[in-house]
Design a protein around this motif. Structure first.
Motif, PDB file in Angstrom:
ATOM      1  N   PRO A 144      25.227  48.893  14.610  1.00  0.00           N
ATOM      2  CA  PRO A 144      24.813  48.798  16.015  1.00  0.00           C
ATOM      3  C   PRO A 144      25.910  49.262  16.980  1.00  0.00           C
ATOM      4  N   THR A 145      27.157  48.893  16.703  1.00  0.00           N
ATOM      5  CA  THR A 145      28.245  49.270  17.613  1.00  0.00           C
ATOM      6  C   THR A 145      28.410  50.783  17.690  1.00  0.00           C
ATOM      7  N   ASP A 146      28.166  51.481  16.566  1.00  0.00           N
ATOM      8  CA  ASP A 146      28.259  52.951  16.574  1.00  0.00           C
ATOM      9  C   ASP A 146      27.136  53.554  17.420  1.00  0.00           C
ATOM     10  N   LEU A 147      25.912  53.032  17.254  1.00  0.00           N
ATOM     11  CA  LEU A 147      24.778  53.537  18.046  1.00  0.00           C
ATOM     12  C   LEU A 147      25.015  53.317  19.532  1.00  0.00           C
ATOM     13  N   ILE A 148      25.492  52.136  19.864  1.00  0.00           N
ATOM     14  CA  ILE A 148      25.744  51.792  21.267  1.00  0.00           C
ATOM     15  C   ILE A 148      26.797  52.734  21.842  1.00  0.00           C
ATOM     16  N   LYS A 149      27.846  53.009  21.054  1.00  0.00           N
ATOM     17  CA  LYS A 149      28.912  53.890  21.520  1.00  0.00           C
ATOM     18  C   LYS A 149      28.402  55.322  21.734  1.00  0.00           C
ATOM     19  N   VAL A 150      27.661  55.852  20.773  1.00  0.00           N
ATOM     20  CA  VAL A 150      27.164  57.226  20.842  1.00  0.00           C
ATOM     21  C   VAL A 150      26.214  57.425  22.030  1.00  0.00           C
ATOM     22  N   THR A 151      25.403  56.418  22.337  1.00  0.00           N
ATOM     23  CA  THR A 151      24.440  56.540  23.439  1.00  0.00           C
ATOM     24  C   THR A 151      25.009  56.007  24.763  1.00  0.00           C
ATOM     25  N   ARG A 152      26.265  55.587  24.717  1.00  0.00           N
ATOM     26  CA  ARG A 152      26.918  54.970  25.879  1.00  0.00           C
ATOM     27  C   ARG A 152      26.077  53.817  26.401  1.00  0.00           C
ATOM     28  N   GLY A 153      25.525  53.059  25.458  1.00  0.00           N
ATOM     29  CA  GLY A 153      24.631  51.961  25.802  1.00  0.00           C
ATOM     30  C   GLY A 153      25.353  50.642  26.006  1.00  0.00           C
ATOM     31  N   ARG A 154      24.551  49.635  26.237  1.00  0.00           N
ATOM     32  CA  ARG A 154      25.063  48.266  26.364  1.00  0.00           C
ATOM     33  C   ARG A 154      23.990  47.327  25.826  1.00  0.00           C
ATOM     34  N   THR A 155      24.339  46.057  25.706  1.00  0.00           N
ATOM     35  CA  THR A 155      23.371  45.093  25.183  1.00  0.00           C
ATOM     36  C   THR A 155      23.032  44.053  26.246  1.00  0.00           C
ATOM     37  N   ALA A 156      21.842  43.481  26.087  1.00  0.00           N
ATOM     38  CA  ALA A 156      21.378  42.405  26.969  1.00  0.00           C
ATOM     39  C   ALA A 156      20.190  41.738  26.291  1.00  0.00           C
ATOM     40  N   ALA A 157      19.842  40.544  26.768  1.00  0.00           N
ATOM     41  CA  ALA A 157      18.637  39.861  26.285  1.00  0.00           C
ATOM     42  C   ALA A 157      17.463  40.477  27.041  1.00  0.00           C
TER      43      ALA A 157
END
Length: 164
Positions: A144-157
């Motif tokens: 998940p951390t790699d996907l988030i990094k590649v898409t410049r994403g973030r997490t939330a509920a």
């Protein structure tokens, strides 16, 4: 055996030097397969398989949300996570025009443009997660951390709470 055709999502992960595993599943040409069946066909726990949803905000910008296949996006929480007043799902007919992908093959990686991307925070509980590989019949699995990094994403509920 024929060499697997790489998708744009796979090429982007490789360019970013992100390790991933590709999973194929049977499908009828051009027919989207719902997420629960994708999990079953790939032999995966549905909690690890995520779907990519595209919305448009009140500000007319597009926002991408990645949620577990059995969960539903909570539009109020999604809007808050994206920092806009409200978001609404885009029409299926607009998916290709906006993302470059088709319904059932929409990956958070490798869209036409870089959109604000928010992953449901439940992905962080998984060692690896699966998302569409960029076409129907293909899933890509990575951390998940790699996907988030590649898409410049973030997490939330961002999913709806279901009463038991």
């Amino acid at each position: 055996m024929a060499k697997e055709a790489k998708t744009n999502a796979m090429r982007m992960l490789e360019r970013a030097k992100v390790a991933y595993t590709s999973h194929e599943y049977p499908h009828e040409e051009g027919q989207a397969v719902d997420g629960a069946n994708v999990a079953r066909l790939t032999g995966q726990d549905p909690a690890r398989v995520f779907k990519t949803l595209v919305t448009q905000g009140a500000d007319r910008n597009y926002y991408v949300f990645v949620v577990p296949v059995l969960a539903e996006l909570d539009l109020k929480k999604a809007a808050k996570a994206a920092g806009v007043k409200s978001v609404a799902m885009i029409h299926v007919a607009d998916i290709n025009k906006v993302t470059g992908y088709i319904r059932g093959g929409c990956s958070p990686v490798g869209m036409k443009k870089q959109f604000v991307t928010v992953y449901d925070e439940s992905c962080l509980a998984q060692q690896t997660m699966l998302v569409s590989g960029g076409r129907i019949g293909t899933q890509i699995e990575c951390a998940p951390t790699d996907l988030i990094k590649v898409t410049r994403g973030r997490t939330a509920a961002i999913t709806q709470e279901h009463e038991a």
